[in-house]
Motif scaffolding. Structure first.
Motif, mmCIF file in Angstrom:
data_model
loop_
_atom_site.group_PDB
_atom_site.id
_atom_site.type_symbol
_atom_site.label_atom_id
_atom_site.label_comp_id
_atom_site.label_asym_id
_atom_site.label_seq_id
_atom_site.Cartn_x
_atom_site.Cartn_y
_atom_site.Cartn_z
ATOM 1 N N ARG A 1 -9.348 5.806 -1.142
ATOM 2 C CA ARG A 1 -10.339 4.731 -1.224
ATOM 3 C C ARG A 1 -10.305 4.097 -2.611
ATOM 4 O O ARG A 1 -10.358 2.873 -2.745
ATOM 5 C CB ARG A 1 -11.740 5.264 -0.919
ATOM 6 N N PHE A 2 -10.234 4.933 -3.652
ATOM 7 C CA PHE A 2 -10.140 4.409 -5.011
ATOM 8 C C PHE A 2 -8.951 3.455 -5.137
ATOM 9 O O PHE A 2 -9.065 2.361 -5.706
ATOM 10 C CB PHE A 2 -9.962 5.550 -6.017
ATOM 11 N N HIS A 3 -7.822 3.884 -4.619
ATOM 12 C CA HIS A 3 -6.602 3.083 -4.740
ATOM 13 C C HIS A 3 -6.749 1.765 -3.985
ATOM 14 O O HIS A 3 -6.353 0.698 -4.486
ATOM 15 C CB HIS A 3 -5.407 3.871 -4.205
ATOM 16 N N ARG A 4 -7.323 1.827 -2.809
ATOM 17 C CA ARG A 4 -7.506 0.623 -1.997
ATOM 18 C C ARG A 4 -8.454 -0.368 -2.686
ATOM 19 O O ARG A 4 -8.157 -1.559 -2.791
ATOM 20 C CB ARG A 4 -8.065 1.016 -0.619
ATOM 21 N N GLU A 5 -9.588 0.141 -3.185
ATOM 22 C CA GLU A 5 -10.557 -0.727 -3.843
ATOM 23 C C GLU A 5 -9.993 -1.323 -5.134
ATOM 24 O O GLU A 5 -10.211 -2.506 -5.425
ATOM 25 C CB GLU A 5 -11.846 0.044 -4.143
ATOM 26 N N PHE A 6 -9.285 -0.511 -5.896
ATOM 27 C CA PHE A 6 -8.716 -1.012 -7.148
ATOM 28 C C PHE A 6 -7.660 -2.078 -6.871
ATOM 29 O O PHE A 6 -7.578 -3.088 -7.581
ATOM 30 C CB PHE A 6 -8.109 0.129 -7.963
ATOM 31 N N THR A 7 -6.848 -1.873 -5.840
ATOM 32 C CA THR A 7 -5.815 -2.843 -5.489
ATOM 33 C C THR A 7 -6.433 -4.172 -5.066
ATOM 34 O O THR A 7 -5.924 -5.242 -5.412
ATOM 35 C CB THR A 7 -4.936 -2.287 -4.356
ATOM 36 N N LEU A 8 -7.557 -4.109 -4.349
ATOM 37 C CA LEU A 8 -8.190 -5.327 -3.836
ATOM 38 C C LEU A 8 -9.003 -6.070 -4.890
ATOM 39 O O LEU A 8 -8.985 -7.309 -4.940
ATOM 40 C CB LEU A 8 -9.096 -4.978 -2.647
ATOM 41 N N SER A 9 -9.719 -5.335 -5.739
ATOM 42 C CA SER A 9 -10.668 -5.993 -6.635
ATOM 43 C C SER A 9 -10.553 -5.591 -8.106
ATOM 44 O O SER A 9 -11.183 -6.209 -8.971
ATOM 45 C CB SER A 9 -12.098 -5.697 -6.170
ATOM 46 N N GLY A 10 -9.792 -4.539 -8.385
ATOM 47 C CA GLY A 10 -9.725 -4.033 -9.752
ATOM 48 C C GLY A 10 -10.925 -3.208 -10.135
ATOM 49 O O GLY A 10 -11.055 -2.804 -11.296
ATOM 50 N N LYS A 11 -11.808 -2.932 -9.181
ATOM 51 C CA LYS A 11 -13.008 -2.146 -9.421
ATOM 52 C C LYS A 11 -13.097 -1.000 -8.416
ATOM 53 O O LYS A 11 -12.535 -1.078 -7.322
ATOM 54 C CB LYS A 11 -14.262 -3.014 -9.309
#
Length: 256
Positions: A223-233
């Motif tokens: 989930r961290f990786h997905r969120e960071f890839t999408l928004s940088g947060k």
């Protein structure tokens, strides 16, 4: 141990995962002076003798976590502890010793036996010498600075996700986990509590911050990786273990 003034503390394994972070903390702790240690000291008896003479407290973290030959892993880890004890005896010094054992010491593995037997050897030395000894039995430690494929499965998963690889859970079980800064704080508490009124060995089972299965950890990191890839947060709210996992994940992003 000194009764007053600055405590001189030396860390075997100072360049390792826990050792390097503990060095960071101790260098900022009032009343503690760090005694330099290098890995080469175990190959240079004069330097090792000088080291133990200079210490009020020895934090014994040096170990080998992985080796292709399990017997070599056992022999190397036990040998390091035996060499430290032999040096203490040769120099006739009795600094307080803190040893980082592992919850794996109860496992039927040569690594676990090496940790257990090292702790017991240090206990015997403490009984005979009258020196303070604390054996810390530590759960799985994770956090920034851990080496993938060596120190922590969390480090391995973070590294794989950031590199675009697909982590695989080979053994899904519940793991007790302790953040790197928290074990450093526990070690510092033990140092500042010295000297104790009674000498000899003490065993302390360090409590984990939380327990979670390997697959649950991987789900969070994905989930961290997905969120960071999408928004940088990465949003985690105010949940302590999620904050620490996020800090760990960001460390590997910065290291990429």
């Amino acid at each position: 141990m000194r009764q007053t003034g600055v405590v001189k503390a030396g860390i075997t394994g100072a360049s390792g995962f826990i050792g390097s972070r503990l060095t960071h903390w101790l260098s900022r702790t009032e009343g503690i002076c760090l005694v330099p240690f290098e890995r080469s000291f175990f190959e240079d008896l004069d330097r090792l003798r000088e080291f133990v003479r200079a210490c009020d407290v020895v934090i014994h973290l040096a170990c080998v976590n992985r080796h292709p030959d399990p017997q070599q892993l056992y022999d190397l880890n036990l040998g390091i502890t035996q060499q430290l004890i032999a040096t203490l005896l040769h120099q006739g010094v009795t600094p307080a010793v803190l040893y980082s054992s592992s919850i794996r010491e109860t496992e039927d593995s040569l690594y676990g036996r090496a940790k257990l037997h090292s702790r017991l050897l240090l206990e015997e030395w403490a009984y005979r010498s009258g020196a303070p000894f604390t054996g810390l039995v530590i759960p799985n430690v994770y956090g920034p600075g851990a080496k993938p494929y060596y120190n922590s499965f969390i480090a391995t998963f973070c590294d794989q996700l950031i590199r675009g690889q697909a982590p695989v859970v080979t053994e899904d079980r519940e793991i007790p986990l302790l953040y790197i800064d928290h074990i450093c704080q526990q070690i510092i508490q033990q140092i500042t509590a010295l000297p104790r009124s009674s000498y000899g060995p003490v065993r302390i089972d360090c409590p984990p911050d939380f327990r979670m299965t390997v697959s649950e950890i991987l789900t969070i990191l994905r989930r961290f990786h997905r969120e960071f890839t999408l928004s940088g947060k990465i949003e985690v709210g105010n949940v302590p273990h999620l904050l620490n996992l996020r800090t760990t994940f960001f460390h590997f992003i910065a290291e990429k």
